[in-house]
Design a protein around this motif. Structure first.
Motif, PDB file in Angstrom:
ATOM      1  N   UNK A   1       0.823  -1.045   0.034  1.00  0.00           N
ATOM      2  CA  UNK A   1       0.043  -0.037  -0.096  1.00  0.00           C
ATOM      3  C   UNK A   1       0.676   1.265   0.080  1.00  0.00           C
ATOM      4  N   UNK A   2       1.660   0.865   0.297  1.00  0.00           N
ATOM      5  CA  UNK A   2       2.987   2.101   0.318  1.00  0.00           C
ATOM      6  C   UNK A   2       3.612   3.009  -0.373  1.00  0.00           C
ATOM      7  N   UNK A   3       3.383   1.999  -2.025  1.00  0.00           N
ATOM      8  CA  UNK A   3       3.874   2.281  -2.954  1.00  0.00           C
ATOM      9  C   UNK A   3       3.973   3.934  -2.921  1.00  0.00           C
ATOM     10  N   UNK A   4       5.011   4.695  -3.768  1.00  0.00           N
ATOM     11  CA  UNK A   4       4.654   6.455  -4.515  1.00  0.00           C
ATOM     12  C   UNK A   4       4.700   5.909  -6.352  1.00  0.00           C
ATOM     13  N   UNK A   5       3.831   7.125  -5.855  1.00  0.00           N
ATOM     14  CA  UNK A   5       3.010   6.673  -7.672  1.00  0.00           C
ATOM     15  C   UNK A   5       3.700   8.106  -8.482  1.00  0.00           C
ATOM     16  N   UNK A   6       3.989   8.319  -9.558  1.00  0.00           N
ATOM     17  CA  UNK A   6       4.209   9.804  -9.548  1.00  0.00           C
ATOM     18  C   UNK A   6       4.229   9.661 -11.782  1.00  0.00           C
ATOM     19  N   UNK A   7       3.113  10.672 -11.737  1.00  0.00           N
ATOM     20  CA  UNK A   7       2.897  10.580 -13.371  1.00  0.00           C
ATOM     21  C   UNK A   7       3.587  11.343 -14.221  1.00  0.00           C
TER      22      UNK A   7
ATOM     23  N   UNK B   1       2.992   6.291 -15.601  1.00  0.00           N
ATOM     24  CA  UNK B   1       2.765   6.330 -14.224  1.00  0.00           C
ATOM     25  C   UNK B   1       4.617   5.458 -13.747  1.00  0.00           C
ATOM     26  N   UNK B   2       5.380   5.639 -12.537  1.00  0.00           N
ATOM     27  CA  UNK B   2       6.687   5.123 -12.243  1.00  0.00           C
ATOM     28  C   UNK B   2       5.728   4.834 -10.854  1.00  0.00           C
ATOM     29  N   UNK B   3       5.592   3.653 -10.514  1.00  0.00           N
ATOM     30  CA  UNK B   3       5.138   3.283  -9.343  1.00  0.00           C
ATOM     31  C   UNK B   3       7.075   2.690  -8.333  1.00  0.00           C
ATOM     32  N   UNK B   4       7.227   3.472  -6.937  1.00  0.00           N
ATOM     33  CA  UNK B   4       8.485   3.118  -6.368  1.00  0.00           C
ATOM     34  C   UNK B   4       7.961   2.206  -5.354  1.00  0.00           C
TER      35      UNK B   4
END
Ligand SMILES: C[S@@+](CC[C@H](N)C(=O)[O-])C[C@H]1O[C@@H](n2cnc3c(N)ncnc32)[C@H](O)[C@@H]1O
Length: 272
Positions: free
Chosen positions: A237-243, A266-269
């Motif tokens: 649940x804690x992933x960072x999501x950047x579009x 998007x990049x999910x980290x």
């Protein structure tokens, strides 16, 4: 040449070569031998004409985000090794001080990359690095199981930074989800960085135009899109999501091109 899904590796290499500062990849231009660059430029120009003219922006932003994530992993533990699925002509093992890296791609791409690595190390453009190249079809479940064993043997207990950049949307849904979550099978995966197209953006005009281009280049046009729920179940649940708009704010201080005019990548980290 430059047909099938491998063509996309040439296309995105050209995207980074056009914005090396933004991408943080001064090596991008070196991957194409001089004789091959004009054809790759032509491929990119045609793509820009029929799909969109900002692939340099989208690809450089996502690459910069991945590079920054990998740099952070190395600062936490310099023993961290890199595993990159669908590595294409990315430069991370030579840009960052990884002690070892495993790059995975389809056999033809692996052959082309290995040959160019040999040339560029011999000419002093690339530093010597312990990089292993594994030809693997990520759509093959048994090949993925073997890959997990190979990673665990190669890592030998060291932390693993896992990257799947610009690849999962080309895979059928079940395989795409397996590749997003592949790090969970590694003994000591400390971070996963995965780029993807969100289900909410499936109707994108740019993606529709890209499907036409894919058809003309024999790239499979069915794409896999992922929902937040799927990513949460695969990455936690804690992933960072950047579009693309988040990444423009982060690296360019403002949104220069709205997401509606871009491939919605998007990049999910996810750190563990
Ligand atoms: C758009 S390129 C991205 C390359 C690289 N990650 C980058 O960002 O520059 C997609 C890559 O995924 C690879 N790929 C596509 N389908 C694959 C599969 N089934 N198994 C392994 N690699 C695959 C392609 O050969 C290509 O190198």
């Amino acid at each position: 040449m430059h047909r099938g899904v491998e063509a996309t590796a040439y296309l995105v290499n050209e995207s980074r070569a056009r914005r090396p500062d933004l991408a943080g990849d001064p090596l991008a231009a070196a991957w194409m031998p001089d004789g091959e660059r004009p054809a790759v430029r032509g491929l990119w120009d045609k793509f820009a004409e029929v799909v969109y003219e900002h692939d340099d922006l989208v690809v450089s932003l996502r690459g910069r985000c991945v590079a920054d994530t990998l740099g952070a992993a190395l600062r936490k533990d310099p023993d961290t090794i890199l595993v990159n699925c669908g590595a294409g002509f990315s430069s991370y093992p030579w840009l960052l001080p990884f002690r070892a890296a495993l790059e995975v791609d389809l056999p033809d791409l692996v052959r082309a990359k290995q040959q160019r690595v040999t040339e560029l190390v011999a000419s002093g453009v690339l530093p010597e690095r312990d990089v292993r190249h594994a030809p693997v079809d990520l759509n093959d479940p048994s090949a993925r199981s073997e890959l997990i064993s190979l990673v665990n043997e190669f890592a030998d207990g060291r932390p693993v930074a896992y990257v799947a950049e610009g690849v999962v949307f080309y895979l059928p849904p079940e395989d795409a989800r397996a590749v997003v979550g592949l790090g969970a099978g590694f003994d000591n995966c400390v971070v996963s960085a995965v780029s993807y197209w969100p289900a909410a953006a499936a109707e994108s005009r740019v993606l529709a135009d890209q499907r036409d281009w894919f058809r003309s280049r024999s790239v499979p046009e069915e794409a896999t899109y992922l929902t937040d729920d799927e990513l949460t179940s695969l990455l936690g649940a804690e992933f960072e999501n950047q579009g693309p708009e988040d990444l423009q704010r982060r690296y360019l201080s403002r949104v220069v091109v709205p997401e509606s005019d871009l491939i919605p990548e998007y990049v999910a980290v996810s750190w563990t």
